[in-house]
Motif scaffolding. Structure first.
Motif, short mmCIF file in Angstrom:
data_model
loop_
_atom_site.label_atom_id
_atom_site.label_comp_id
_atom_site.label_asym_id
_atom_site.label_seq_id
_atom_site.Cartn_x
_atom_site.Cartn_y
_atom_site.Cartn_z
N THR A 210 0.81 -1.22 0.00
CA THR A 210 0.00 0.00 0.00
C THR A 210 0.84 1.27 0.00
N ARG A 211 2.11 1.16 0.43
CA ARG A 211 3.02 2.31 0.50
C ARG A 211 4.39 1.89 0.00
N PRO A 212 4.49 1.68 -1.32
CA PRO A 212 5.77 1.22 -1.89
C PRO A 212 6.93 2.15 -1.53
N GLY B 158 11.62 -3.82 0.52
CA GLY B 158 12.05 -2.86 1.54
C GLY B 158 11.93 -3.39 2.95
N ILE B 159 11.65 -4.70 3.09
CA ILE B 159 11.46 -5.32 4.40
C ILE B 159 12.78 -5.97 4.83
N LYS B 160 13.32 -5.53 5.95
CA LYS B 160 14.55 -6.08 6.49
C LYS B 160 14.24 -6.73 7.84
N VAL B 161 14.56 -8.01 7.97
CA VAL B 161 14.31 -8.74 9.21
C VAL B 161 15.61 -8.88 10.00
N ARG B 162 15.57 -8.46 11.25
CA ARG B 162 16.73 -8.60 12.13
C ARG B 162 16.46 -9.69 13.16
#
Length: 268
Positions: free
Chosen positions: A81-83, A111-115
């Protein structure tokens, strides 16, 4: 498909409507629509989506930190919804994240970074005034970790939020008088600012166990009443101050147990 992870036995099950449900030890954690990530089948996630839509225009990139990842349903929603949004997910179960990436792949350039860190360890590593939204949606053995609802933790959330930033917390309660929700509301009020509580009326009255969404910000929030009325099932929107009353904020020094959902509540 199944895999043993630190959280338990994780499985991904295809549904008749084309979506996929992630379960851990039999409890549903996320429901993902790969064809339409903006579709949020879980009712409580749809409420968080309502909040997001009220505070941030669609197509406008935002910075979000998610505390708790599971199948990354909410990060997928924001990306769709919010590229170009910048998103950080704090999820300590690295095996679970790998399993989700294999079975329910993220779109390219999401744009998703998993820590692979806990919420407490990860939040202190974020810069001051760097996030538009903090979403708390973390559970351990069907209960919210107690160290994620204290003044010390929410003070860190306040630090990383921008002046117009918003905290959204998914909690559960159903005890008579909602003591956990009231104390958490008081904690959020004292650290983040005013806001609202979103839940079905039967839950707010202590007659049923289920999800309660707390929303808070140092900046005035838009009204969510209309969204609550139009939702299916509808939900009530009450001021944080009304729920908090004279409740005492929670601190790390407290040994207050967070409520655990009864075995049958979320195992659908």
């Amino acid at each position: 498909m199944e895999r043993r992870t630190a959280s338990g036995l994780a499985s991904v099950e295809a549904q008749a409507d084309g979506t996929f449900v992630l379960r851990v030890d039999g409890t549903p954690q996320s429901q993902v629509d790969l064809a339409d990530p903006a579709h949020l089948p879980f009712e409580y996630m749809r409420r968080i989506g309502d909040v997001m839509d009220a505070i941030a225009p669609r197509r406008q990139p935002i910075a979000v930190v998610h505390i708790g990842g599971a199948a990354l349903s909410l990060p997928r929603y924001v990306a769709a919804t919010r590229p170009r949004s910048r998103q950080i997910v704090l999820e300590p179960d690295e095996d679970l994240t790998e399993f989700v990436r294999e079975t329910l792949p993220l779109p390219k350039r999401s744009g998703i970074k998993v820590r692979p860190v806990t919420g407490r360890a990860g939040i202190v590593e974020l810069y001051d005034d760097s996030m538009d939204v903090v979403i708390l949606d973390a559970f351990e053995h069907e209960a919210v970790p107690a160290n994620l609802v204290t003044s010390e933790f929410f003070t860190e959330c306040a630090r990383v939020l921008r002046p117009t930033g918003v905290l959204i917390a998914n909690l559960i309660d159903g005890q008579a008088g909602l003591p956990f929700i009231r104390r958490t509301a008081a904690t959020v009020l004292s650290t983040i600012g005013p806001g609202a509580v979103l839940a079905e009326r039967k839950i707010l009255r202590g007659k049923s166990f289920g999800n309660v969404i707390l929303v808070a910000s140092p900046h005035p929030l838009p009204t969510l009443t209309d969204a609550g009325r139009q939702a299916q099932p509808p939900y009530d929107v009450a001021p944080l101050t009304e729920l908090a009353g004279k409740a005492k904020p929670l601190t790390d020094a407290d040994s207050y147990p967070t409520p655990q959902a009864p075995a049958a509540v979320f195992r659908t």
